[in-house]
Design an enzyme around this catalytic site. Structure first.
Site, PDB file in Angstrom:
ATOM      1  N   GLU A  64      -2.392  -2.198  -5.688  1.00 36.67           N
ATOM      2  CA  GLU A  64      -3.857  -1.838  -5.800  1.00 36.67           C
ATOM      3  C   GLU A  64      -3.956  -1.231  -7.012  1.00 36.67           C
ATOM      4  O   GLU A  64      -2.803  -0.748  -7.983  1.00 36.67           O
ATOM      5  CB  GLU A  64      -4.310  -0.724  -4.967  1.00 36.67           C
ATOM      6  CG  GLU A  64      -5.087  -0.966  -3.754  1.00 36.67           C
ATOM      7  CD  GLU A  64      -5.203   0.236  -2.966  1.00 36.67           C
ATOM      8  OE1 GLU A  64      -6.390   0.642  -2.743  1.00 36.67           O
ATOM      9  OE2 GLU A  64      -4.091   0.965  -2.618  1.00 36.67           O
ATOM     10  N   ASP A 100      -3.253   2.239   6.381  1.00 32.44           N
ATOM     11  CA  ASP A 100      -2.429   1.780   5.651  1.00 32.44           C
ATOM     12  C   ASP A 100      -2.197   0.447   5.623  1.00 32.44           C
ATOM     13  O   ASP A 100      -2.179  -0.692   4.814  1.00 32.44           O
ATOM     14  CB  ASP A 100      -0.917   2.402   5.401  1.00 32.44           C
ATOM     15  CG  ASP A 100      -1.350   4.068   5.336  1.00 32.44           C
ATOM     16  OD1 ASP A 100      -2.541   4.210   4.268  1.00 32.44           O
ATOM     17  OD2 ASP A 100      -0.493   4.851   5.730  1.00 32.44           O
ATOM     18  N   CYS A 124     -16.364  -5.818  14.763  1.00 34.08           N
ATOM     19  CA  CYS A 124     -15.601  -6.633  15.726  1.00 34.08           C
ATOM     20  C   CYS A 124     -14.791  -5.732  16.786  1.00 34.08           C
ATOM     21  O   CYS A 124     -14.198  -6.280  17.581  1.00 34.08           O
ATOM     22  CB  CYS A 124     -14.668  -7.390  14.965  1.00 34.08           C
ATOM     23  SG  CYS A 124     -13.112  -6.539  14.287  1.00 34.08           S
ATOM     24  N   CYS A 183     -13.395  -0.890  14.080  1.00 34.06           N
ATOM     25  CA  CYS A 183     -14.276  -1.524  13.042  1.00 34.06           C
ATOM     26  C   CYS A 183     -15.680  -1.713  14.071  1.00 34.06           C
ATOM     27  O   CYS A 183     -15.380  -2.297  15.279  1.00 34.06           O
ATOM     28  CB  CYS A 183     -13.771  -2.868  12.984  1.00 34.06           C
ATOM     29  SG  CYS A 183     -15.147  -4.020  12.401  1.00 34.06           S
ATOM     30  N   CYS A 242     -12.085  -9.102  10.657  1.00 32.58           N
ATOM     31  CA  CYS A 242     -13.383  -9.707  10.417  1.00 32.58           C
ATOM     32  C   CYS A 242     -14.256  -9.658   8.950  1.00 32.58           C
ATOM     33  O   CYS A 242     -15.163 -10.384   8.756  1.00 32.58           O
ATOM     34  CB  CYS A 242     -14.514  -9.204  11.438  1.00 32.58           C
ATOM     35  SG  CYS A 242     -15.089  -7.704  10.899  1.00 32.58           S
ATOM     36  N   CYS A 273     -12.446  -4.364   6.891  1.00 36.66           N
ATOM     37  CA  CYS A 273     -11.653  -4.722   8.037  1.00 36.66           C
ATOM     38  C   CYS A 273     -10.896  -6.053   7.919  1.00 36.66           C
ATOM     39  O   CYS A 273     -11.536  -7.115   7.568  1.00 36.66           O
ATOM     40  CB  CYS A 273     -12.871  -5.113   9.175  1.00 36.66           C
ATOM     41  SG  CYS A 273     -12.023  -5.649  10.733  1.00 36.66           S
ATOM     42  N   ASP A 315       0.811  -1.264   0.175  1.00 39.09           N
ATOM     43  CA  ASP A 315       0.094   0.007  -0.069  1.00 39.09           C
ATOM     44  C   ASP A 315       0.917   1.272   0.036  1.00 39.09           C
ATOM     45  O   ASP A 315       1.693   1.641   0.972  1.00 39.09           O
ATOM     46  CB  ASP A 315      -1.030   0.078   1.321  1.00 39.09           C
ATOM     47  CG  ASP A 315      -1.831   1.033   1.202  1.00 39.09           C
ATOM     48  OD1 ASP A 315      -2.945   1.118   0.352  1.00 39.09           O
ATOM     49  OD2 ASP A 315      -1.752   2.019   2.007  1.00 39.09           O
TER      50      ASP A 315
END
Ligand SMILES: [Zn+2]
Length: 441
Positions: A302, A384, A377, A374, A358, A355, A206
């Protein structure tokens, strides 16, 4: 056999420097002369059409091919440039070749046969602004450990030692950039690199602004790749120098005001600093991509557009965006060299918003949110790191619709991978600051 480019800074003697400038000037003269011929021919035919002439009655159009332009130049050079013997014929060929390409691009663009942004009709090159460059394709071109050998120009000292190995040199291009001369050898060479040291491990990358990149492996390790040292310091210098430029009397197209000498000096100083930033980042990116491609069997990045969508006029942000395309380009050929795989995540793959604990996906995530919790969870996630982990995980499900395998074949003919010698200053920002407020996708 792979096409590669080796690039070195040159240390020409004052006499060689004059010869280099003269050769680059010769290229410009040939370019401008041939362009003038083409323009006269076009306007002559245009005028004849307004008299009602057509077809065979018109003055015949002149061919725009390099072969024809060269033939015409050779017939005219004694009158146009009686000094032509002082320069290698390759210098004039450089200008004619550039014109032939420019005309072809323009014609293709106009007929819709060329993708990308529309190409304008070539313009005359000014003595002051034109980029100085000459390309040699024939004759005695060699690269010795300490010298570049070029036709007519002779042996020019390299700024650092060179070793091209068994490479077969196809051409050499000399360019002037930011007050320095560079030579780039296009070569054909066998590239075999050792297989990745951790073939079974996938890695997600990333790219950031604060750090160069955040990397996560499928085995659960994460680490940050810092920006090059002193980058922020040079960025501050750039900002200071940019202010200096804007205080000087710059060029004004509307009033045809010529820039002051102080403006030229400030602009050159600013460009040198911008170039230094670009050099530092390029060096860091090359080291990063080499490490990734030589270590991990699978690399996941990406899609370009995800990073490029953000419009921002800050230089740091611009560099991060530009670096994104470059990192992907380098990974594409470096993973091929090492026999690894590059996976490009789909443009709609929500690497930041998912996330990594989860799998819950957030609807929105502002760029300013560097850390989030999140709701499903309760995990606290660094933006990043979370994205990198999700990308690494994508490798496992690479066959499903979220990812597509990058082309693993060798690069198409003509694609040149730039290989750098350690520490070589390379090309980059030249004219002015990068276009501002533009997405650098
Ligand atoms: Zn969660």
């Amino acid at each position: 056999m792979t096409l590669l480019a080796y690039r070195f800074a040159l240390d020409p003697t004052p006499a060689q420097e004059r010869a280099l400038r003269s050769h680059a000037g010769a290229a410009r003269v040939a370019f401008n002369w041939a362009l003038a011929q083409v323009k006269v021919n076009l306007s002559q035919r245009e005028a004849e059409r307004t008299y009602g002439l057509s077809g065979d009655d018109l003055t015949s159009s002149i061919s725009w091919s390099l072969y024809s332009l060269r033939k015409a130049w050779n017939e005219a050079k004694d009158t146009v440039a009686p000094w032509w013997r002082e320069c290698s014929k390759e210098a004039f060929n450089t200008g004619l070749d550039q014109l032939a390409r420019a005309l072809k691009n323009w014609a293709g663009s106009r007929r819709g046969k060329r993708s990308g942004t529309p190409v304008g009709f070539p313009r005359f090159r000014s003595k002051r602004k034109a980029r100085l460059s000459v390309r040699f394709t024939t004759g005695a071109i060699r690269c010795e450990p300490t010298h570049a050998v070029l036709p007519r120009l002779g042996r020019i000292r390299l700024h650092e030692r060179a070793d091209l190995g068994d490479a077969r040199i196809l051409s050499a291009t000399v360019r002037h950039e930011r007050g320095r001369w560079f030579v780039a050898f296009t070569v054909e060479q066998d590239v075999t690199r050792p297989a990745p040291t951790r073939p079974g491990v996938a890695v997600g990358v990333d790219l950031g602004i604060k750090t160069l990149a955040v990397v996560a492996t499928s085995t659960g390790e994460t680490f940050e790749v810092p920006n090059p040292r002193h980058l922020s310091k040079v960025l501050r210098t750039v900002r200071r120098l940019s202010r200096a430029v804007s205080r000087r009397q710059g060029p004004d197209r509307r009033t045809a005001r010529a820039p002051s000498n102080r403006w030229w000096r400030a602009d050159a100083a600013r460009n040198r600093a911008v170039g230094k930033v670009a050099d530092q980042r390029r060096d860091a990116i090359h080291k990063l991509t080499t490490t990734l491609a030589s270590t991990y069997g699978t690399v996941v990045v990406e899609d370009l557009h995800v990073a490029g969508m953000v419009r921002n006029r800050r230089l740091a942000r611009h560099l991060a965006d530009a670096g994104f395309g470059e990192i992907r380009r380098q990974l594409t050929y470096k993973t091929v060299w090492h026999g690894g795989t590059l996976i490009v995540a789909d443009r709609w793959f929500a690497s930041s918003k998912t996330c990594s604990e989860c799998g819950a996906v957030r609807a929105k995530l502002a760029l300013s949110e560097r850390e989030w919790t999140c709701t499903a969870c309760g995990a606290v996630l660094d933006r990043d790191v979370n994205a990198a982990v999700n990308l690494a995980r994508l490798a496992a499900s690479a066959s499903d619709s979220n990812g597509r395998r990058a082309d693993r074949k060798t690069p198409p003919a003509g694609q040149v991978a730039v290989k750098r010698q350690p520490g070589t200053a390379t090309a980059g920002q030249t004219g002015s600051l990068p276009p501002q407020g533009e997405s650098a996708a």
